[in-house]
Design an enzyme around this catalytic site. Structure first.
Site, PDB file in Angstrom:
ATOM      1  N   HIS A  69      -0.632   3.421  -1.782  1.00 57.64           N
ATOM      2  CA  HIS A  69      -0.238   2.931  -3.118  1.00 57.64           C
ATOM      3  C   HIS A  69      -0.709   3.917  -4.183  1.00 57.64           C
ATOM      4  O   HIS A  69      -1.510   3.567  -5.065  1.00 57.64           O
ATOM      5  CB  HIS A  69      -0.843   1.538  -3.363  1.00 57.64           C
ATOM      6  CG  HIS A  69       0.168   0.507  -3.750  1.00 57.64           C
ATOM      7  ND1 HIS A  69       1.138   0.067  -2.891  1.00 57.64           N
ATOM      8  CD2 HIS A  69       0.384  -0.153  -4.926  1.00 57.64           C
ATOM      9  CE1 HIS A  69       1.890  -0.838  -3.491  1.00 57.64           C
ATOM     10  NE2 HIS A  69       1.457  -0.976  -4.737  1.00 57.64           N
ATOM     11  N   ASP A  73       2.347   2.439 -10.865  1.00 62.78           N
ATOM     12  CA  ASP A  73       3.504   1.551 -10.735  1.00 62.78           C
ATOM     13  C   ASP A  73       4.629   2.340 -10.075  1.00 62.78           C
ATOM     14  O   ASP A  73       4.640   3.572 -10.082  1.00 62.78           O
ATOM     15  CB  ASP A  73       3.956   1.044 -12.109  1.00 62.78           C
ATOM     16  CG  ASP A  73       4.689  -0.286 -12.019  1.00 62.78           C
ATOM     17  OD1 ASP A  73       5.142  -0.635 -10.913  1.00 62.78           O
ATOM     18  OD2 ASP A  73       4.814  -0.968 -13.051  1.00 62.78           O
ATOM     19  N   GLY A  74       5.574   1.605  -9.485  1.00 62.38           N
ATOM     20  CA  GLY A  74       6.733   2.239  -8.867  1.00 62.38           C
ATOM     21  C   GLY A  74       6.583   2.533  -7.392  1.00 62.38           C
ATOM     22  O   GLY A  74       7.480   3.128  -6.775  1.00 62.38           O
ATOM     23  N   ASN A  75       5.473   2.122  -6.772  1.00 62.34           N
ATOM     24  CA  ASN A  75       5.224   2.467  -5.367  1.00 62.34           C
ATOM     25  C   ASN A  75       6.263   1.893  -4.418  1.00 62.34           C
ATOM     26  O   ASN A  75       6.637   2.540  -3.439  1.00 62.34           O
ATOM     27  CB  ASN A  75       3.828   1.982  -4.968  1.00 62.34           C
ATOM     28  CG  ASN A  75       2.731   2.715  -5.709  1.00 62.34           C
ATOM     29  OD1 ASN A  75       2.466   3.876  -5.461  1.00 62.34           O
ATOM     30  ND2 ASN A  75       2.088   2.020  -6.646  1.00 62.34           N
ATOM     31  N   GLY A  76       6.735   0.658  -4.688  1.00 66.59           N
ATOM     32  CA  GLY A  76       7.720   0.058  -3.794  1.00 66.59           C
ATOM     33  C   GLY A  76       9.022   0.830  -3.778  1.00 66.59           C
ATOM     34  O   GLY A  76       9.570   1.130  -2.708  1.00 66.59           O
ATOM     35  N   ARG A  77       9.542   1.154  -4.958  1.00 65.32           N
ATOM     36  CA  ARG A  77      10.793   1.898  -5.039  1.00 65.32           C
ATOM     37  C   ARG A  77      10.654   3.293  -4.441  1.00 65.32           C
ATOM     38  O   ARG A  77      11.559   3.780  -3.760  1.00 65.32           O
ATOM     39  CB  ARG A  77      11.250   1.977  -6.505  1.00 65.32           C
ATOM     40  CG  ARG A  77      11.934   0.710  -6.993  1.00 65.32           C
ATOM     41  CD  ARG A  77      11.922   0.590  -8.501  1.00 65.32           C
ATOM     42  NE  ARG A  77      10.571   0.248  -8.973  1.00 65.32           N
ATOM     43  CZ  ARG A  77      10.264  -0.008 -10.235  1.00 65.32           C
ATOM     44  NH1 ARG A  77      11.226   0.068 -11.167  1.00 65.32           N
ATOM     45  NH2 ARG A  77       9.044  -0.327 -10.592  1.00 65.32           N
ATOM     46  N   LEU A  78       9.527   3.935  -4.673  1.00 55.23           N
ATOM     47  CA  LEU A  78       9.302   5.257  -4.098  1.00 55.23           C
ATOM     48  C   LEU A  78       9.171   5.174  -2.581  1.00 55.23           C
ATOM     49  O   LEU A  78       9.677   6.036  -1.851  1.00 55.23           O
ATOM     50  CB  LEU A  78       8.045   5.890  -4.702  1.00 55.23           C
ATOM     51  CG  LEU A  78       8.096   6.193  -6.199  1.00 55.23           C
ATOM     52  CD1 LEU A  78       6.767   6.770  -6.662  1.00 55.23           C
ATOM     53  CD2 LEU A  78       9.235   7.148  -6.525  1.00 55.23           C
ATOM     54  N   GLY A  79       8.497   4.142  -2.097  1.00 57.40           N
ATOM     55  CA  GLY A  79       8.351   3.973  -0.649  1.00 57.40           C
ATOM     56  C   GLY A  79       9.688   3.782   0.035  1.00 57.40           C
ATOM     57  O   GLY A  79       9.908   4.263   1.156  1.00 57.40           O
ATOM     58  N   ARG A  80      10.603   3.086  -0.632  1.00 56.50           N
ATOM     59  CA  ARG A  80      11.935   2.892  -0.046  1.00 56.50           C
ATOM     60  C   ARG A  80      12.779   4.151  -0.180  1.00 56.50           C
ATOM     61  O   ARG A  80      13.650   4.414   0.670  1.00 56.50           O
ATOM     62  CB  ARG A  80      12.603   1.672  -0.690  1.00 56.50           C
ATOM     63  CG  ARG A  80      11.968   0.358  -0.218  1.00 56.50           C
ATOM     64  CD  ARG A  80      12.636  -0.858  -0.808  1.00 56.50           C
ATOM     65  NE  ARG A  80      12.359  -1.071  -2.224  1.00 56.50           N
ATOM     66  CZ  ARG A  80      11.267  -1.657  -2.699  1.00 56.50           C
ATOM     67  NH1 ARG A  80      10.326  -2.092  -1.872  1.00 56.50           N
ATOM     68  NH2 ARG A  80      11.100  -1.832  -4.005  1.00 56.50           N
TER      69      ARG A  80
END
Length: 398
Positions: free
Chosen positions: A219, A223-230
């Site tokens: 992480h 902010d933005g970790n979910g979108r970057l991870g996908r």
């Protein structure tokens, strides 16, 4: 007499002494991996079989759905027309992009992750992606540190629940550890690239699953970790295919099964005494999600073919410009069973608003389209509505 203090067992993956050496059971995954590969092949074959124009339309629609889904997972609802506009601009199909800079930023990240899948994934590239998600450095009137890893002293926590009754689901490594953690992750991602000389080669779907878990565990950004991870998943899958493909519907599937996705990821990030760093259940969930995403994408591709065939039928029927505009709007809305459908069906009032025509003209045009078999009539009297006349298509209810 001295007493010994029993050390507290590690709670999270990154606290385990063996981290980041993640393990999984290849034999337990074989059946699911074979099934996912089969569905991937069916999808890619179907895209090739329906022809260039319909295939491109389907790919664009899948891209729109992925953008909407990856934002929705984070609780952000994007305007679909804005996503389509931004995508059309990026593909050279429209002159100007949308005025929504957040949408443009997300589309840019998704495009770079797959179009430039052969380029190394570096800290600089990730920071540029994260900055693109937050133009102006804020979201919902809250400042966000952009273009750099997080460096705040407070713990990075994943929480849910109301203020004062929050439930902590996960605590990420301290900010001071992030640079080292990310250096290890990026080195692993590069050395496991399908084109690398690593031996044995890591299965592409397994690599994508591990990459997503590893990144989300660190992480690294405020902010933005979910979108970057996908986006990293998209990149890994493009590398696996050796082509800039974004049609497998992973984000959409994660959104569809949001609770299961959150549970699988959360459980994988825990380091329990019995499992250590074995993340087989997470990889298995991810691979199964890939397979289901491909199955749903196949339906979207078939829908694109149905649209193309309908347009040919409409052109042969001699429809006027007003009718063409309305039919295109209904086609764009899509089939309800795939999450689309024109809300409430088409009415004469809606027809007037879309075309600027009079009520009499709207009624006449709609009756003509029904007579030509292009629309079907639903309801009677003031409740009369018109739906696109494609087998198995339904409209969204009011």
């Amino acid at each position: 007499m001295s007493s010994k203090t029993t050390p507290t067992p590690p709670r999270y993956l990154w606290q385990h002494p063996a981290w980041p050496v993640i393990s999984f059971d290849t034999d337990a995954l074989m059946q699911d991996l074979s099934h996912a590969r089969l569905e991937q092949g069916k999808l890619l074959g179907l895209l090739e079989a329906i022809g260039l124009e319909s295939g491109q339309e389907a790919a664009r629609e899948l891209w729109v759905q992925e953008a909407m889904a990856t934002a929705a997972i984070e609780g952000e609802k994007l305007d679909q027309d804005a996503v389509r506009s931004s995508l059309a601009h990026r593909l050279g199909l429209a002159g100007l992009p949308t005025t929504d800079r957040h949408v443009d930023g997300l589309v840019q990240v998704m495009a770079d992750a797959t179009a430039q899948y052969q380029a190394p994934l570096t800290q600089e590239r990730l920071c540029l992606w994260q900055a693109a998600l937050f133009p102006g450095g804020s979201v919902n009137l809250r400042r966000v540190a952009v273009g750099r890893y997080r460096d705040h002293a407070d713990a990075m926590q994943i929480v849910s629940g109301r203020l004062g009754r929050e439930v902590v689901h996960y605590v990420a490594p301290p900010s001071a550890q992030v640079p080292q953690e990310m250096a290890q992750f990026l080195a692993w991602f590069e050395c496991t690239h399908p084109a690398a000389d690593a031996a044995p080669r890591l299965h592409g779907l397994v690599r994508a699953a591990l990459a997503h878990l590893w990144f989300e565990t660190i992480h690294p950004f405020e902010d933005g970790n979910g979108r970057l991870g996908r986006a990293i998943v998209d990149m890994a899958l493009a590398q696996d295919m050796g082509a800039a493909v974004r049609v497998f519907g992973i984000a959409r599937q994660m959104m569809t099964t949001r609770a299961a996705y959150d549970d699988a990821l959360n459980q994988a990030q825990q380091s329990t005494a019995g499992t250590g760093l074995d993340v087989t259940p997470w990889v298995q969930w991810f691979v199964q999600a890939c397979a289901q995403g491909c199955i749903t994408s196949q339906a979207v591709v078939r829908q694109a073919l149905e649209k193309a065939e309908f347009r040919q039928r409409a052109a042969a029927s001699g429809v006027n410009a007003r009718q063409t505009k309305v039919l295109d709007r209904l086609l764009q809305a899509g089939n309800r069973t795939l999450g689309g459908g024109f809300l409430g069906g088409m009415s004469s009032d809606k027809y007037c608003k879309l075309t600027g025509s009079s009520k009499a003209t709207a009624t006449r045009d709609l009756v003509d389209l029904a007579a030509k078999g292009l629309l079907r009539i639903e309801g009677v009297g003031k409740a009369t509505r018109y739906a696109i006349a494609i087998d198995q298509w339904t409209q969204a209810p009011v």
